[in-house]
Design a protein around this motif. Structure first.
Motif, short mmCIF file in Angstrom:
data_model
loop_
_atom_site.label_atom_id
_atom_site.label_comp_id
_atom_site.label_asym_id
_atom_site.label_seq_id
_atom_site.Cartn_x
_atom_site.Cartn_y
_atom_site.Cartn_z
N PRO A 112 7.58 -16.68 44.24
CA PRO A 112 8.38 -15.50 43.86
C PRO A 112 9.62 -15.92 43.07
N ILE A 113 10.13 -14.97 42.29
CA ILE A 113 11.35 -15.23 41.52
C ILE A 113 12.52 -14.52 42.20
N VAL A 114 13.74 -14.95 41.87
CA VAL A 114 14.94 -14.32 42.40
C VAL A 114 15.52 -13.41 41.31
N ALA A 115 15.57 -12.11 41.59
CA ALA A 115 16.05 -11.16 40.58
C ALA A 115 16.44 -9.86 41.27
N HIS A 116 16.98 -8.93 40.49
CA HIS A 116 17.26 -7.59 40.98
C HIS A 116 15.98 -6.78 40.82
N ARG A 117 15.33 -6.48 41.91
CA ARG A 117 14.00 -5.88 41.86
C ARG A 117 13.99 -4.57 41.09
N GLY A 118 14.95 -3.67 41.42
CA GLY A 118 14.98 -2.37 40.76
C GLY A 118 15.25 -2.49 39.27
N PHE A 119 16.19 -3.38 38.90
CA PHE A 119 16.49 -3.57 37.48
C PHE A 119 15.26 -4.04 36.72
N LEU A 120 14.60 -5.05 37.28
CA LEU A 120 13.46 -5.64 36.60
C LEU A 120 12.33 -4.63 36.45
N GLN A 121 12.11 -3.81 37.48
CA GLN A 121 11.06 -2.81 37.40
C GLN A 121 11.38 -1.75 36.36
N GLN A 122 12.66 -1.34 36.28
CA GLN A 122 13.03 -0.33 35.31
C GLN A 122 12.83 -0.85 33.89
N VAL A 123 13.20 -2.10 33.65
CA VAL A 123 13.00 -2.69 32.32
C VAL A 123 11.51 -2.74 31.99
N LEU A 124 10.69 -3.18 32.95
CA LEU A 124 9.25 -3.30 32.73
C LEU A 124 8.64 -1.93 32.40
N VAL A 125 9.02 -0.89 33.16
CA VAL A 125 8.48 0.45 32.93
C VAL A 125 8.89 0.95 31.54
N ASN A 126 10.18 0.75 31.18
CA ASN A 126 10.65 1.19 29.86
C ASN A 126 9.84 0.56 28.73
N LEU A 127 9.62 -0.75 28.83
CA LEU A 127 8.92 -1.45 27.75
C LEU A 127 7.45 -1.06 27.68
N LEU A 133 20.78 -4.13 31.66
CA LEU A 133 20.28 -4.60 32.95
C LEU A 133 19.91 -6.08 32.88
N ILE A 134 19.32 -6.50 31.78
CA ILE A 134 18.99 -7.92 31.62
C ILE A 134 20.27 -8.75 31.57
N GLN A 135 21.31 -8.24 30.89
CA GLN A 135 22.58 -8.94 30.84
C GLN A 135 23.18 -9.09 32.24
N LYS A 136 23.07 -8.04 33.06
CA LYS A 136 23.59 -8.11 34.42
C LYS A 136 22.86 -9.16 35.24
N MET A 137 21.59 -9.39 34.91
CA MET A 137 20.82 -10.42 35.62
C MET A 137 20.99 -11.80 34.98
N LYS A 138 22.00 -11.91 34.07
CA LYS A 138 22.34 -13.18 33.42
C LYS A 138 21.19 -13.71 32.56
#
Length: 569
Positions: free
Chosen positions: A446-461, A535-540
């Motif tokens: 597994p990776i370490v990330a903000h789950r909600g942020f990553l899912q929102q980005v994935l859905v948008n794209l 959101l990606i910027q917030k996740m560095k």
């Protein structure tokens, strides 16, 4: 003139009063008396302004050189010296002392004036208090009998007295009208201090009525950024006019320049502080607005998903409800069978009766007509299908709640494969029959990330890619979205690629700007990619786009490898 017979009385007087000349009459033990007086004045009181004259007889004149050189005596005369000569010398000493005292007074007031200017850069008092302090120092510097601070208002001028015999409110108001009002008005048009004579008869008459003995005045405008904030007006008596020389005016002009610089600096600091507070408040508002935009874009995506979610829920719910209809029939059959069975048990004791035989025939006929064996076999399948349908509804609702929930900045371990599949389930209604989605998640852990942020980005794209592919005249098998992920020493790389029409080069550098969209009005908010970028910027991490017209569009997301503690730091 004061006379003392005892040295203690002389000391008490000289400590409390200014003396221009000390005159010693002595014949016997003159040296000791002169020494005591001189030591007390010159050393004890550090007084070098008061003149010391000694009148003595010819016998004591032998100490004259010692008195003059060692004791600080200014002159030694014989007792038989002509009276006129002594009086002339005393008058000369008095004038010299008065001139010296005046210079010392001016020097002290000049120091006070400059110190009051310095206070503007150090004190935190209000402008009104600081101006009043400066006006007091200025009044002493130019020997003013009366001084006032004037300020300009929409309805005219206001006057505030600084020094001199207190005037009543009506008298203060009279300073702002008539001939004196014209003096005040002309002072507000100046930018440097001025020394003027009171030459108009009506002005002199008004000053006499107010009890102000003045033959001239000093006007001192206080200027900040070219605007006169206030004017200090100092009225000077005739006998003090000689003390206000060109040198004093130059000093006042220097003080005016320093005061203007300090006031402008303080005003700039105050404006800068106010601007800083406004910027700080604006930044907080922007951060709040950004969070609201993120949530609003997410809810916009939810709106697009709503129809499909309803369809997805209706499918399992429809066959669950259909199964309940079958189960109603099955339960009714079982109840009827149990009733027949109970009747059959009651007549078992008399098996030869015609009723028993008829009942047994009824049971057999009912069992054959209702196909009881099939019911017993099918009822478990109906229950299982209903359970699976309800579980499907639960999963859909759970996925939707997870997506809609406002996420905090806490990081967790995320199973990217599961996250991708969950997102695709939510988008199933948009994708099935329209595009083909292929996934290749090559991650061992597994990776370490903000789950909600990553899912929102994935859905948008993915949604953007499906919308782009809808424009193409191809079959679903020819419209392909590829989602892949891999890990390297630099971090995690997530790629969403489609074989759609691509992004024109002239708009490619604008796609991450808020509210920029190439869709028709009403079909897009223009926030999806902007929110995703933030959101990606917030996740560095970083997000980049690569596209070729009529060939492909590829978004590459790079996230750093982090531990949970590191990500939350």
């Amino acid at each position: 003139m004061n006379e003392f017979s005892r040295f203690s009385a002389f000391k008490k007087f000289i400590r409390s009063n200014d003396a221009a000349v000390v005159l010693l009459f002595t014949t016997d033990e003159a040296n000791e008396e002169v020494r005591q007086v001189s030591r007390y004045l010159r050393q004890g009181l550090a007084n070098h302004a008061t003149r010391i004259m000694v009148l003595t007889d010819d016998k004591q004149r032998r100490y004259e050189l010692q008195w003059l050189e060692d004791q600080g005596v200014d002159a030694v005369y014989s007792l038989d010296t002509a009276h006129e000569l002594l009086v002339a010398r005393l008058h000369r000493y008095q004038k010299t002392y008065a001139a010296l005292s005046q210079r010392l007074y001016q020097s002290e007031n000049r120091t006070g004036l400059l110190l009051s200017v310095t206070q503007f850069s150090q004190a935190r008092s209000s402008f009104s208090d600081l101006i009043a302090q400066f006006a007091t120092a200025l009044s002493g510097f130019c020997f003013a009998s009366h001084s006032f601070v004037f300020r300009q208002r929409q309805e005219g001028f206001t006057a505030e007295q600084v020094c001199g015999t207190a005037l009543s409110a009506p008298h203060l108001n009279s300073l702002t009208s008539g001939p004196l009002g014209r003096i005040v008005e002309s002072s507000f048009r100046l930018s440097t201090p001025q020394l003027e004579l009171v030459t108009q008869d009506d002005s002199i008459a008004i000053l006499d009525e107010l009890g102000i003995d003045s033959s001239g005045y000093v006007s001192f405008p206080i200027v900040v950024y070219g605007k006169v904030l206030a004017v200090v007006l100092c009225f000077i008596q005739n006998h003090s006019m000689d003390a206000v020389s060109v040198r004093q005016i130059d000093i006042m002009k220097d003080a005016s320049s320093q005061l203007r610089n300090l006031l402008e600096r303080r005003t700039a600091e105050s404006r800068l502080k106010t601007q800083y507070q406004r910027l700080k408040s604006t930044l907080l508002e922007l951060q709040t607005t950004q969070d609201q935009l993120v949530q609003s874009e997410k809810m916009a995506s939810v709106g697009q998903l709503a129809a499909g979610i309803a369809h997805e829920i209706n499918n399992p719910m429809s066959f669950v409800l259909s199964n309940f209809k079958s189960m109603d029939e099955y339960v009714a059959t079982m109840i009827k069978m149990l009733e027949l069975h109970d009747q059959f048990v009651q007549v078992l004791n008399d098996a030869e009766k015609p009723e028993a035989k008829a009942l047994r025939n009824d049971i057999e006929n009912f069992q054959r007509s209702k196909d009881l064996d099939f019911i017993l076999e099918d009822i478990w399948e109906v229950v299982n299908e209903s359970r699976q349908g309800l579980l499907r509804v639960r999963d859909i609702v759970s996925d939707l709640q997870s997506f809609c929930h406002k996420q905090s900045l806490e990081t967790t371990e995320v199973d990217l494969e599961a996250l991708v599949q969950e997102s695709l389930r939510m988008l199933k209604y948009q994708l099935v029959g329209n595009v083909t989605v292929n996934t290749k998640i090559d991650l061992e852990t597994p990776i370490v990330a903000h789950r909600g942020f990553l899912q929102q980005v994935l859905v948008n794209l993915v949604v953007n890619a499906s919308h782009a592919l809808e424009e193409l005249d191809r079959t679903a098998n020819e419209k392909i979205i590829q989602i892949s992920a891999s890990q390297s020493d630099d971090g995690i790389e997530l790629i969403i690629r489609d074989n759609g029409p691509g992004i024109p080069e002239n708009v490619r550098n604008k796609i991450f700007e808020p509210f920029f969209t190439t869709k028709e009005i009403g079909k897009g908010t223009g926030l999806g990619l902007s929110v995703s970028y933030n959101l990606i910027q917030k996740m560095k991490g970083s997000i980049e786009v690569d596209s070729q017209p009529d060939t492909y569009t590829q978004f590459t997301i790079k996230l750093p490898v982090m531990e949970v503690a590191e990500a939350e730091a």
